[in-house]
Design a protein around this motif. Structure first.
Motif, mmCIF file in Angstrom:
data_model
loop_
_atom_site.group_PDB
_atom_site.id
_atom_site.type_symbol
_atom_site.label_atom_id
_atom_site.label_comp_id
_atom_site.label_asym_id
_atom_site.label_seq_id
_atom_site.Cartn_x
_atom_site.Cartn_y
_atom_site.Cartn_z
ATOM 1 N N SER A 85 0.807 -1.221 0.000
ATOM 2 C CA SER A 85 0.000 0.000 0.000
ATOM 3 C C SER A 85 0.840 1.271 0.000
ATOM 4 C CB SER A 85 -0.932 0.001 1.217
ATOM 5 O OG SER A 85 -0.182 -0.015 2.426
ATOM 6 N N ARG A 86 2.148 1.142 0.178
ATOM 7 C CA ARG A 86 3.003 2.334 0.200
ATOM 8 C C ARG A 86 3.291 2.881 -1.190
ATOM 9 N NH1 ARG A 86 8.127 0.167 3.262
ATOM 10 N NH2 ARG A 86 7.630 -1.598 1.885
ATOM 11 N N ILE A 87 3.079 2.076 -2.219
ATOM 12 C CA ILE A 87 3.357 2.530 -3.578
ATOM 13 C C ILE A 87 2.101 2.347 -4.426
ATOM 14 C CG2 ILE A 87 5.812 2.010 -3.344
ATOM 15 C CD1 ILE A 87 5.411 -0.454 -5.003
ATOM 16 N N PRO A 88 1.962 3.129 -5.501
ATOM 17 C CA PRO A 88 0.737 3.066 -6.307
ATOM 18 C C PRO A 88 0.458 1.666 -6.839
ATOM 19 C CG PRO A 88 2.002 5.023 -6.874
ATOM 20 C CD PRO A 88 2.871 4.196 -5.967
ATOM 21 N N GLU A 89 -0.813 1.283 -6.765
ATOM 22 C CA GLU A 89 -1.220 -0.059 -7.153
ATOM 23 C C GLU A 89 -0.932 -0.347 -8.618
ATOM 24 O OE1 GLU A 89 -5.245 -2.882 -6.983
ATOM 25 O OE2 GLU A 89 -5.225 -0.870 -6.082
ATOM 26 N N GLN A 90 -1.003 0.675 -9.462
ATOM 27 C CA GLN A 90 -0.813 0.435 -10.900
ATOM 28 C C GLN A 90 0.616 0.031 -11.256
ATOM 29 O OE1 GLN A 90 -1.525 3.412 -9.531
ATOM 30 N NE2 GLN A 90 -0.661 5.140 -10.706
ATOM 31 N N PHE A 91 1.542 0.174 -10.329
ATOM 32 C CA PHE A 91 2.933 -0.206 -10.580
ATOM 33 C C PHE A 91 3.264 -1.587 -10.002
ATOM 34 C CE2 PHE A 91 3.549 4.605 -10.270
ATOM 35 C CZ PHE A 91 3.295 4.777 -11.618
ATOM 36 N N GLN A 92 2.218 -2.356 -9.644
ATOM 37 C CA GLN A 92 2.420 -3.688 -9.090
ATOM 38 C C GLN A 92 1.525 -4.687 -9.821
ATOM 39 O OE1 GLN A 92 2.534 -3.658 -4.568
ATOM 40 N NE2 GLN A 92 1.700 -1.622 -4.904
ATOM 41 N N ASN A 93 2.093 -5.817 -10.201
ATOM 42 C CA ASN A 93 1.313 -6.898 -10.796
ATOM 43 C C ASN A 93 0.866 -7.841 -9.691
ATOM 44 O OD1 ASN A 93 1.562 -6.265 -13.656
ATOM 45 N ND2 ASN A 93 3.744 -6.691 -13.378
ATOM 46 N N GLY A 94 -0.448 -7.981 -9.531
ATOM 47 C CA GLY A 94 -0.989 -8.804 -8.468
ATOM 48 C C GLY A 94 -1.760 -9.996 -8.985
ATOM 49 N N ASP A 95 -2.795 -10.372 -8.252
ATOM 50 C CA ASP A 95 -3.554 -11.578 -8.603
ATOM 51 C C ASP A 95 -4.209 -11.495 -9.970
ATOM 52 O OD1 ASP A 95 -3.094 -13.355 -6.482
ATOM 53 O OD2 ASP A 95 -4.520 -12.297 -5.205
ATOM 54 N N GLU A 96 -4.410 -10.292 -10.479
ATOM 55 C CA GLU A 96 -5.000 -10.164 -11.811
ATOM 56 C C GLU A 96 -4.099 -10.780 -12.882
ATOM 57 O OE1 GLU A 96 -2.473 -6.550 -11.018
ATOM 58 O OE2 GLU A 96 -4.013 -7.654 -9.904
ATOM 59 N N LEU A 97 -2.812 -10.927 -12.599
ATOM 60 C CA LEU A 97 -1.895 -11.578 -13.532
ATOM 61 C C LEU A 97 -1.862 -13.088 -13.316
ATOM 62 C CD1 LEU A 97 0.362 -11.532 -15.685
ATOM 63 C CD2 LEU A 97 1.998 -11.059 -13.834
ATOM 64 N N TYR A 98 -1.941 -13.525 -12.071
ATOM 65 C CA TYR A 98 -1.671 -14.930 -11.737
ATOM 66 C C TYR A 98 -2.917 -15.809 -11.606
ATOM 67 C CZ TYR A 98 2.904 -12.993 -10.511
ATOM 68 O OH TYR A 98 4.114 -12.351 -10.534
ATOM 69 N N SER A 99 -4.090 -15.211 -11.499
ATOM 70 C CA SER A 99 -5.286 -16.014 -11.256
ATOM 71 C C SER A 99 -5.783 -16.686 -12.533
ATOM 72 C CB SER A 99 -6.398 -15.136 -10.671
ATOM 73 O OG SER A 99 -6.768 -14.121 -11.593
ATOM 74 N N GLY A 100 -6.318 -17.900 -12.380
ATOM 75 C CA GLY A 100 -6.935 -18.603 -13.488
ATOM 76 C C GLY A 100 -5.976 -19.093 -14.544
ATOM 77 N N ASN A 101 -4.724 -19.309 -14.177
ATOM 78 C CA ASN A 101 -3.734 -19.838 -15.128
ATOM 79 C C ASN A 101 -2.701 -20.658 -14.362
ATOM 80 O OD1 ASN A 101 -1.824 -17.992 -13.992
ATOM 81 N ND2 ASN A 101 -2.583 -16.392 -15.351
ATOM 82 N N LEU A 103 0.568 -19.814 -14.122
ATOM 83 C CA LEU A 103 1.730 -19.025 -13.714
ATOM 84 C C LEU A 103 1.942 -19.167 -12.210
ATOM 85 C CD1 LEU A 103 1.466 -15.587 -15.580
ATOM 86 C CD2 LEU A 103 3.117 -17.419 -15.983
ATOM 87 N N ASP A 104 3.173 -19.398 -11.813
ATOM 88 C CA ASP A 104 3.513 -19.462 -10.399
ATOM 89 C C ASP A 104 3.986 -18.097 -9.914
ATOM 90 O OD1 ASP A 104 2.891 -22.110 -10.118
ATOM 91 O OD2 ASP A 104 4.947 -22.818 -10.392
ATOM 92 N N ARG A 105 3.715 -17.822 -8.655
ATOM 93 C CA ARG A 105 4.216 -16.609 -8.009
ATOM 94 C C ARG A 105 5.582 -16.953 -7.415
ATOM 95 N NH1 ARG A 105 -1.025 -17.631 -7.184
ATOM 96 N NH2 ARG A 105 -2.600 -15.981 -7.425
ATOM 97 N N GLY A 106 6.646 -16.529 -8.059
ATOM 98 C CA GLY A 106 7.992 -16.891 -7.628
ATOM 99 C C GLY A 106 8.657 -15.795 -6.814
ATOM 100 N N HIS A 107 9.144 -16.152 -5.619
ATOM 101 C CA HIS A 107 9.874 -15.179 -4.794
ATOM 102 C C HIS A 107 11.215 -14.837 -5.452
ATOM 103 C CE1 HIS A 107 6.984 -16.516 -1.787
ATOM 104 N NE2 HIS A 107 7.398 -15.578 -0.963
ATOM 105 N N ILE A 108 11.566 -13.568 -5.481
ATOM 106 C CA ILE A 108 12.898 -13.164 -5.946
ATOM 107 C C ILE A 108 13.891 -13.332 -4.798
ATOM 108 C CG2 ILE A 108 14.299 -11.311 -6.923
ATOM 109 C CD1 ILE A 108 11.721 -10.207 -8.186
ATOM 110 N N ALA A 109 13.664 -12.609 -3.688
ATOM 111 C CA ALA A 109 14.408 -12.914 -2.461
ATOM 112 C C ALA A 109 13.713 -14.116 -1.834
ATOM 113 C CB ALA A 109 14.393 -11.727 -1.509
ATOM 114 N N ARG A 110 14.425 -15.220 -1.734
ATOM 115 C CA ARG A 110 13.802 -16.448 -1.250
ATOM 116 C C ARG A 110 13.271 -16.276 0.169
ATOM 117 N NH1 ARG A 110 16.877 -21.818 -1.402
ATOM 118 N NH2 ARG A 110 17.862 -20.735 0.320
#
Length: 275
Positions: A85-101, A103-110
């Motif tokens: 919530s500290r940064i604008p939502e439009q600059f973040q890819n969320g569940d709208e990218l990952y749902s219904g397919n 694609l895995d949500r992969g951690h960059i920093a493990r």
């Protein structure tokens, strides 16, 4: 986690290894593409910081610290992926990218790298690791690649094969952004990832750099059978990702002589790594 709690985070520690290792500098040509929080491109979390690309909606780099001597075992059960919530939502890819397919949500920093310190601190790091700013899509062919298994074991490998001083490692990582990345749901999906591990051995600062790609030779076609992990040099990475790493890493990385890109074999196992 509340916005107030997020704002109190100290993030990545540049002096974690006793030598000052600043976060990567972003090429001036990309300056306007970087999200800023209170004027800074570095957004802090517990034990890591990152910079977000406005145009891509993913982290351009993530920097994190690993204290292998105080790692905790904590479940991920019940933790949801969230936008910050500290940064604008439009600059973040969320569940709208990952749902219904698929694609895995992969951690960059493990996640496992961040669970250290006091138990409250480790639990907060656990939750912080699930912010979408620390997540990048991993496609089916990425996950199905046998060689990609090396990628997820790099941190364990440095602790297993090197006498790491104080069991402390600093890491940098992120996706590689290319104009030719495939677009899906209006988002260009990165198809390459990079990582640098930095540590001290007998008082000497050392580093190793890696690239997960379909081919290291840029002259060959990209449409190959699987992703491969390669050991690369920091100057090679800098050219590929338009970032500049701390000067202290250059001589440390330069101790390893590597073959030319077109002649270099992928890492078949962690025993192939030259620490």
């Amino acid at each position: 986690m509340s916005e107030t709690a997020a704002a109190r985070k100290s993030g990545y520690e540049s002096g974690f290894l006793g030598a000052e290792l600043e976060v990567p500098a972003i090429d001036a040509s990309l300056g306007e593409d970087t999200v800023r929080l209170d004027g800074s491109p570095a957004i802090p979390y517990t034990h890591f910081s990152l910079a977000v690309s406005r145009s891509r909606g993913f982290a351009r780099w993530v920097a994190w610290n690993i204290d292998g001597g105080s790692i905790k075992k904590i479940s991920r059960k019940g933790i949801s992926f969230l936008k910050d919530s500290r940064i604008p939502e439009q600059f973040q890819n969320g569940d709208e990218l990952y749902s219904g397919n698929r694609l895995d949500r992969g951690h960059i920093a493990r996640r496992a790298d961040l669970l250290w310190g006091s138990m409250p601190e480790a639990k907060q790091a656990n939750e912080d690791s699930f912010f979408f700013t620390n997540i990048a899509p991993q496609m089916d062919d990425f996950n199905q690649s046998g060689k990609a298994g090396v990628w997820g074991r790099l941190e364990e490998a440095v602790f297993a094969d090197v006498d790491v001083q104080d069991l402390k490692v600093t890491a940098f990582g992120g996706p590689v952004f290319r104009d030719t990345d495939r677009e899906y749901r209006g988002v260009r999906l990165p198809r390459e990832f990079w990582k640098i591990l930095v540590y001290k051995e007998q008082g000497e600062l050392k580093s190793a750099a890696f690239l997960l790609t379909q081919n290291l030779n840029p002259l060959e076609a990209l449409d190959l059978d699987e992703f491969r992990a390669f050991q690369v040099t920091i100057p090679e990475l800098e050219e590929r990702i338009l970032l500049r790493f701390p000067a202290a890493l250059q001589p440390a990385d330069g101790r390893t002589t590597l073959l030319a890109p077109g002649e270099r074999a992928p890492l078949a196992s962690i025993t192939d790594i030259r620490w």
